[in-house]
Motif scaffolding. Structure first.
Motif, short mmCIF file in Angstrom:
data_model
loop_
_atom_site.label_atom_id
_atom_site.label_comp_id
_atom_site.label_asym_id
_atom_site.label_seq_id
_atom_site.Cartn_x
_atom_site.Cartn_y
_atom_site.Cartn_z
N PRO A 141 0.83 -1.21 0.00
CA PRO A 141 0.00 0.00 0.00
C PRO A 141 0.86 1.25 0.00
O PRO A 141 2.00 1.25 0.45
CB PRO A 141 -0.82 -0.13 1.29
CG PRO A 141 -0.01 -1.02 2.16
CD PRO A 141 0.71 -1.97 1.24
N LEU A 142 0.28 2.34 -0.49
CA LEU A 142 1.04 3.57 -0.59
C LEU A 142 1.42 4.13 0.76
O LEU A 142 2.44 4.78 0.90
CB LEU A 142 0.23 4.61 -1.38
CG LEU A 142 0.18 4.40 -2.90
CD1 LEU A 142 -0.72 5.44 -3.53
CD2 LEU A 142 1.57 4.47 -3.49
N HIS A 143 0.59 3.93 1.76
CA HIS A 143 0.90 4.41 3.11
C HIS A 143 1.09 3.20 4.00
O HIS A 143 0.22 2.37 4.15
CB HIS A 143 -0.23 5.29 3.64
CG HIS A 143 -0.39 6.54 2.83
ND1 HIS A 143 0.38 7.64 3.00
CD2 HIS A 143 -1.23 6.81 1.80
CE1 HIS A 143 0.00 8.59 2.12
NE2 HIS A 143 -0.96 8.09 1.38
N ILE B 85 1.01 -10.01 -12.55
CA ILE B 85 -0.04 -9.30 -11.81
C ILE B 85 0.45 -8.95 -10.41
O ILE B 85 0.26 -7.82 -9.93
CB ILE B 85 -1.32 -10.16 -11.73
CG1 ILE B 85 -1.91 -10.39 -13.13
CG2 ILE B 85 -2.35 -9.49 -10.83
CD1 ILE B 85 -2.31 -9.12 -13.85
N HIS B 86 1.07 -9.90 -9.74
CA HIS B 86 1.59 -9.65 -8.39
C HIS B 86 2.62 -8.53 -8.41
O HIS B 86 2.60 -7.63 -7.54
CB HIS B 86 2.19 -10.94 -7.83
CG HIS B 86 2.79 -10.78 -6.46
ND1 HIS B 86 2.02 -10.55 -5.33
CD2 HIS B 86 4.09 -10.79 -6.03
CE1 HIS B 86 2.82 -10.43 -4.27
NE2 HIS B 86 4.07 -10.58 -4.68
N GLN B 87 3.53 -8.56 -9.39
CA GLN B 87 4.56 -7.52 -9.47
C GLN B 87 3.96 -6.15 -9.77
O GLN B 87 4.42 -5.13 -9.24
CB GLN B 87 5.58 -7.91 -10.55
CG GLN B 87 6.45 -9.10 -10.16
CD GLN B 87 7.27 -9.63 -11.33
OE1 GLN B 87 6.95 -9.40 -12.50
NE2 GLN B 87 8.34 -10.34 -11.02
N LEU B 88 2.93 -6.12 -10.61
CA LEU B 88 2.28 -4.84 -10.92
C LEU B 88 1.58 -4.30 -9.68
O LEU B 88 1.63 -3.09 -9.41
CB LEU B 88 1.29 -5.02 -12.07
CG LEU B 88 0.59 -3.75 -12.55
CD1 LEU B 88 1.61 -2.74 -13.06
CD2 LEU B 88 -0.43 -4.07 -13.64
N GLU B 89 0.92 -5.16 -8.93
CA GLU B 89 0.25 -4.70 -7.71
C GLU B 89 1.27 -4.16 -6.72
O GLU B 89 1.03 -3.14 -6.06
CB GLU B 89 -0.54 -5.86 -7.10
CG GLU B 89 -1.79 -6.23 -7.89
CD GLU B 89 -2.57 -7.36 -7.26
OE1 GLU B 89 -3.82 -7.31 -7.28
OE2 GLU B 89 -1.94 -8.32 -6.75
N ILE C 4 -1.28 -1.17 -5.08
CA ILE C 4 -2.74 -1.27 -5.17
C ILE C 4 -3.13 -2.73 -5.40
O ILE C 4 -2.46 -3.45 -6.14
CB ILE C 4 -3.28 -0.41 -6.32
CG1 ILE C 4 -3.08 1.08 -6.03
CG2 ILE C 4 -4.75 -0.69 -6.58
CD1 ILE C 4 -3.46 1.97 -7.18
N THR C 5 -4.20 -3.15 -4.78
CA THR C 5 -4.77 -4.47 -5.06
C THR C 5 -5.70 -4.34 -6.26
O THR C 5 -6.68 -3.60 -6.22
CB THR C 5 -5.55 -5.02 -3.85
OG1 THR C 5 -4.65 -5.14 -2.74
CG2 THR C 5 -6.15 -6.37 -4.17
N LEU D 186 -12.43 -7.59 -10.41
CA LEU D 186 -11.71 -6.31 -10.33
C LEU D 186 -12.10 -5.58 -9.05
O LEU D 186 -13.28 -5.52 -8.70
CB LEU D 186 -12.06 -5.43 -11.52
CG LEU D 186 -11.17 -5.50 -12.77
CD1 LEU D 186 -11.79 -4.67 -13.88
CD2 LEU D 186 -9.76 -5.01 -12.48
N THR D 187 -11.10 -5.04 -8.37
CA THR D 187 -11.40 -4.14 -7.26
C THR D 187 -11.83 -2.79 -7.82
O THR D 187 -11.73 -2.54 -9.03
CB THR D 187 -10.16 -3.95 -6.38
OG1 THR D 187 -9.13 -3.33 -7.16
CG2 THR D 187 -9.65 -5.28 -5.83
#
Length: 381
Positions: A2-4, A106-110, A115-116, A127-128
């Motif tokens: 996550p970003l934070h 996909i895991h690496q992009l997340e 972001i999930t 999709l989230t």
């Protein structure tokens, strides 16, 4: 990621109160150095708590901003494929890769985005909200990359007398007749042929510039120019050569009622797949269906199933590599009404290549056209 990372109130308070030149982060020596010189001497970090810049003190964030890494387009393509199919299995088949590397993309992009993108469940993925918001951006990014590649190809092949043609399954005779006619007026133009058995093969190659045009069957993307039908062909039944049906000139759905219906993967030709089931429904026949993942009348695995008496396929027929029909199977046209499919020519809109335009003019001379279709043909649902 996550970003934070989770609010650390004490650390946030320390950053807010400290002079700019005293802001430090815990890190290994010579790694992720915080770029204080990029902050103006008169600036202050004393903002309201709603704008707390704690993320600026995190090493990974600093590295992301000031040492950006190029985004891997393979991950973007993987995201789009999974988002459109809502299935890792189907997305892997579309991209012609196995599932482990696709899942890894996909895991690496997340992780890269923080972001999930998907919620995994037993029936596939969903999709989230964040993934849904990013999908159109991902498509735009892929389109921009494809346009860049296409321009590069045009630049590198400027003046080259070559046309790259995608040929759908079993359409060699159609294309070869056009080739012969075209060669009479343009003998110095080379026609390079590529197999484009599935709609996503031709779509992808048209977007990237690997193909100039394709002879294909539905579905078609509305982003391309799609001709009116150049021919209509009968759907074929592929049966064992020892079956009584092999002696017939044609067969009907009712005559196939007692035969198990072998089903290839729907995504290969979704319009044809749905049309076949509709033909059974209209004939009042409930087929005994047997899915054959990875096998079909287009490959040896499917041919083996038919020759061994496991059932019948309905499709476009069997691609022949020899002058004589293959042994073990027989190909017979369906006699039912509307048991036909259309062949069309697809190319990019506003095609500017003179040699491609000349080839298309040759096609239209042999198969006159009134107008192009303005919308997509067929469904990919």
């Amino acid at each position: 990621m996550p970003l934070h990372k989770g609010d650390d109130a004490a650390k946030c308070e320390q950053i807010l109160r400290a002079p700019v030149g005293l802001v430090k982060t815990a890190r290994p020596a010579n790694q992720y150095a915080f770029p204080l010189e990029r902050i103006s001497p008169g600036d202050t970090l004393a903002h309201s708590s709603m704008r707390c810049p704690i993320h600026l003190s995190l090493p990974w964030y600093t590295d992301l901003i000031y040492n950006p890494r190029p985004m891997d387009l393979r991950r973007v393509k993987a995201f789009i494929a999974v988002a459109e199919t809502l299935s890792v299995t189907k997305a892997a088949e579309r991209l012609h890769i196995s599932q482990p590397p696709l899942s890894r993309h996909i895991h690496q992009l997340e992780e890269e985005l923080g972001i999930t993108l998907f919620v995994r469940h037993r029936h596939g993925v969903t999709l989230t909200e964040a993934g849904g918001r990013l999908l159109e951006k991902a498509r735009a990014l892929e389109a921009a990359a494809s346009e860049f590649a296409l321009t590069a190809r045009h630049v590198s092949s400027a003046g080259a007398n070559e046309i790259r043609v995608g040929i759908g399954w079993g359409l060699w005779d159609v294309v070869n007749r056009i080739r012969i006619e075209f060669a009479r007026t343009c003998p110095n133009v080379t026609i390079a042929a590529t197999d484009a058995y599935c709609w996503y093969d031709s779509d992808e190659q048209l977007r990237t510039g690997a193909l100039d045009l394709a002879f294909a069957r539905p579905p078609f993307d509305a982003g391309f120019e799609v001709s009116a039908p150049i021919l209509s062909e009968r759907i074929q039944a592929i049966v064992s050569d020892v079956s009584p049906l092999a002696a017939r000139d044609s067969v009907s759905i009712r005559e196939l009622a007692s035969e198990p219906l072998l089903l290839w993967d729907r995504q290969i030709a979704p319009v044809l797949y749905d049309q076949i089931l509709d033909l059974y429904a209209r004939a009042g026949v409930e087929p005994r269906m047997f899915p054959t993942p990875g096998a079909g009348p287009f490959n040896h695995a499917g041919m083996m199933l038919v020759a061994s008496g496991k059932g019948v396929y309905l499709g476009y027929g069997v691609p022949l590599t020899e002058p004589q029909p293959p042994s073990g199977v027989a190909v017979r046209p369906l006699s039912d009404r509307d048991a036909t499919t259309e062949v069309r020519v697809v190319h990019r809109k506003a095609e500017s290549s003179p040699v491609v335009r000349r080839f298309l003019e040759c096609v239209w001379c042999m198969y006159p056209q009134e107008q192009y279709l303005p919308v997509a043909v067929g469904s990919r649902r």
